[in-house]
Scaffold this motif. Structure first.
Motif, mmCIF file in Angstrom:
data_model
loop_
_atom_site.group_PDB
_atom_site.id
_atom_site.type_symbol
_atom_site.label_atom_id
_atom_site.label_comp_id
_atom_site.label_asym_id
_atom_site.label_seq_id
_atom_site.Cartn_x
_atom_site.Cartn_y
_atom_site.Cartn_z
ATOM 1 N N GLY A 295 0.776 -1.232 0.398
ATOM 2 C CA GLY A 295 -0.024 0.021 0.230
ATOM 3 C C GLY A 295 0.975 1.056 0.095
ATOM 4 N N PRO A 296 0.367 1.545 -0.957
ATOM 5 C CA PRO A 296 -0.173 1.837 -2.416
ATOM 6 C C PRO A 296 0.187 0.903 -2.912
ATOM 7 C CG PRO A 296 0.176 4.163 -1.727
ATOM 8 C CD PRO A 296 1.304 3.357 -0.771
ATOM 9 N N ALA A 297 -0.586 0.589 -3.604
ATOM 10 C CA ALA A 297 -0.868 -0.897 -4.200
ATOM 11 C C ALA A 297 -0.416 -0.551 -5.819
ATOM 12 C CB ALA A 297 -1.881 -1.479 -4.411
ATOM 13 N N GLY A 298 0.730 -1.808 -6.434
ATOM 14 C CA GLY A 298 1.250 -1.281 -8.118
ATOM 15 C C GLY A 298 2.293 -0.968 -7.814
ATOM 16 N N VAL A 299 3.289 -1.118 -8.885
ATOM 17 C CA VAL A 299 4.535 -0.515 -9.481
ATOM 18 C C VAL A 299 3.986 1.016 -9.600
ATOM 19 C CG1 VAL A 299 5.928 -2.633 -9.930
ATOM 20 C CG2 VAL A 299 4.715 -0.885 -11.178
ATOM 21 N N SER A 300 5.534 2.080 -9.151
ATOM 22 C CA SER A 300 5.510 3.655 -9.490
ATOM 23 C C SER A 300 5.751 3.223 -10.846
ATOM 24 C CB SER A 300 6.769 3.277 -8.787
ATOM 25 O OG SER A 300 6.603 5.292 -8.415
ATOM 26 N N ILE A 301 5.154 3.671 -11.220
ATOM 27 C CA ILE A 301 4.430 4.230 -12.761
ATOM 28 C C ILE A 301 4.408 5.624 -12.821
ATOM 29 C CG2 ILE A 301 4.714 1.875 -13.707
ATOM 30 C CD1 ILE A 301 1.272 2.824 -14.366
ATOM 31 N N GLY A 302 4.291 6.635 -12.404
ATOM 32 C CA GLY A 302 3.611 8.219 -12.604
ATOM 33 C C GLY A 302 2.552 8.285 -12.627
ATOM 34 N N SER A 303 1.489 7.433 -13.275
ATOM 35 C CA SER A 303 -0.159 7.363 -13.536
ATOM 36 C C SER A 303 -0.223 7.676 -11.768
ATOM 37 C CB SER A 303 -0.308 6.550 -14.611
ATOM 38 O OG SER A 303 -1.253 6.785 -15.105
ATOM 39 N N SER A 312 -0.219 -0.563 -13.184
ATOM 40 C CA SER A 312 1.097 -0.958 -12.412
ATOM 41 C C SER A 312 0.197 -2.237 -11.341
ATOM 42 C CB SER A 312 0.418 0.290 -11.414
ATOM 43 O OG SER A 312 -0.113 0.573 -10.841
ATOM 44 N N ILE A 313 -0.324 -2.317 -10.740
ATOM 45 C CA ILE A 313 -0.814 -3.249 -9.581
ATOM 46 C C ILE A 313 -1.339 -4.887 -9.992
ATOM 47 C CG2 ILE A 313 -2.677 -4.579 -8.612
ATOM 48 C CD1 ILE A 313 -4.231 -1.099 -8.172
ATOM 49 N N MET A 314 -1.423 -5.154 -11.529
ATOM 50 C CA MET A 314 -1.503 -6.117 -11.867
ATOM 51 C C MET A 314 0.287 -5.976 -12.481
ATOM 52 S SD MET A 314 -3.588 -7.803 -11.992
ATOM 53 C CE MET A 314 -3.483 -9.489 -12.833
ATOM 54 N N ALA A 315 1.445 -5.514 -12.634
ATOM 55 C CA ALA A 315 2.734 -5.760 -12.407
ATOM 56 C C ALA A 315 3.502 -6.194 -10.818
ATOM 57 C CB ALA A 315 3.201 -4.580 -12.756
ATOM 58 N N GLU A 316 2.724 -6.101 -10.023
ATOM 59 C CA GLU A 316 3.278 -5.749 -9.119
ATOM 60 C C GLU A 316 2.760 -7.131 -8.839
ATOM 61 O OE1 GLU A 316 4.118 -3.709 -4.710
ATOM 62 O OE2 GLU A 316 1.630 -3.933 -5.748
ATOM 63 N N ILE A 317 1.458 -7.677 -9.079
ATOM 64 C CA ILE A 317 0.983 -8.976 -8.249
ATOM 65 C C ILE A 317 1.767 -9.623 -9.310
ATOM 66 C CG2 ILE A 317 -1.318 -10.430 -8.510
ATOM 67 C CD1 ILE A 317 -2.845 -8.107 -8.153
#
Length: 330
Positions: A295-303, A312-317
């Motif tokens: 949290g925050p969920a997802g990789v940081s992509i600046g969007s 970004s969340i699916m990439a982290e999953i």
């Protein structure tokens, strides 16, 4: 989605169940059948460990072990009797720069493949039946004598290879539970379905009805903690809270932290994540438990756009899943 075509000479990606089902069909037709499994890769090999390809003595095949350069060679060697040993064989393949360029493949890849002759359609039928009943099944091949055992898949990595055995887990699809319906949930659900997740969207609001529910997605009006309790006991489950309602999100997170979920994510800003952390700590969650929450969920992509947040969340999953289900080799 998987293409289940089995035409000779065409590289066909197919899910594991489809490969085994086609192998069983060929065995019932009286064909000779061999199963190839990628056991190790180095460099830029196109297919990951655990990838399957079944081939028969007519030159037909289904699945893929390399994406192009290895399949035809395996089939030719099998039909010519070079792989006639009745015991499992371990084969190494290297793709040099010249060969890779000719085939349009990434250069420098190397892989190890185990080839086994399939004799018992009964064993495959038992495997498929257990998969159809929602079981997680570990298919273990004794590399010394070729005997196959079907074990419970719980506790096994996706693929485990030793000098004595090859164990691959089948069934019990990866699952994604989304708490809170809405635009972001729909984007996440679509992406997850493309990656072969079974998706459930939980939203207990009685006044809310999705006017256009997504096909192939399960919906539930259970309370979030009940939904997590029913689904996340399985080790192949990811849970993401999207409700923007601390009551719903916290209920789900409290239950998820007690579960076998491999990924637990919560939507929100860094500020809201800190507040959530404090709330859950006051409810008795330990620091070790709280570390499980992305949290925050997802990789940081600046969007801040919903489809990109979903990406970004699916990439982290996906990254977490691949680390969780890595190959265990000795």
């Amino acid at each position: 989605m998987a293409n289940h075509n089995d035409r000779s000479g065409e590289i066909v990606l197919a899910e594991d169940k489809a490969v085994m089902a086609k192998a069983a069909e060929w065995l019932r037709e009286g064909r000779g059948v061999a199963l190839s499994t990628v056991t190790r890769t180095w460099g830029s090999s196109p297919r990951p460990p655990g990838s399957l390809m079944a081939m028969n003595d007519q030159g037909r095949f289904i699945g893929s072990v390399s994406g192009g350069c290895i399949e035809e060679e395996l089939i030719d060697r099998y039909r010519q009797g070079e792989l006639a040993d009745t015991l499992p064989l371990s084969l190494g393949f290297g793709v040099d720069n010249q060969e890779a360029g000719r085939l349009g493949l990434p250069c420098g890849g190397r892989l190890q493949i185990t080839v086994e002759h399939l004799n018992s359609v009964t064993s495959i039928d038992q495997l498929l039946n257990r998969i159809d009943h929602g079981e997680l099944v570990a298919r273990q091949v004794d590399l010394g004598n070729g005997e196959v055992r079907l074990l419970t898949g719980d506790g096994h990595p996706e693929l485990s290879v030793s000098d004595q055995s090859l164990t691959k887990v089948f069934g019990s699809a990866w699952q994604l539970l989304l708490i809170g319906d809405g635009q972001l949930a729909r984007y996440l659900a679509r992406m997850a379905r493309m990656l072969d997740y079974r998706v459930t969207i939980c939203d207990p609001r009685e006044t809310f009805t999705d006017p256009d529910p997504l096909p192939d997605v399960d919906y539930t009006r259970q309370m979030p903690d009940d939904a997590v309790r029913n689904i996340a006991a399985r080790p192949r489950t990811a849970v993401v809270t999207l409700a923007h309602d601390p009551k719903q999100d916290d209920m789900a997170l409290l239950e998820a932290l007690e579960s076998n979920a491999f990924y637990i994510g919560a939507l929100g800003s860094t500020r809201s994540a800190a507040k959530r952390h404090d709330r859950l700590a006051k409810m008795g969650c330990s620091p070790q438990q709280l570390e499980r929450i992305r949290g925050p969920a997802g990789v940081s992509i600046g969007s801040k756009r919903p489809p990109e947040i979903a990406l970004s969340i699916m990439a982290e999953i996906t990254a977490t899943r691949n680390r969780t289900a890595g190959v265990a080799a000795t």
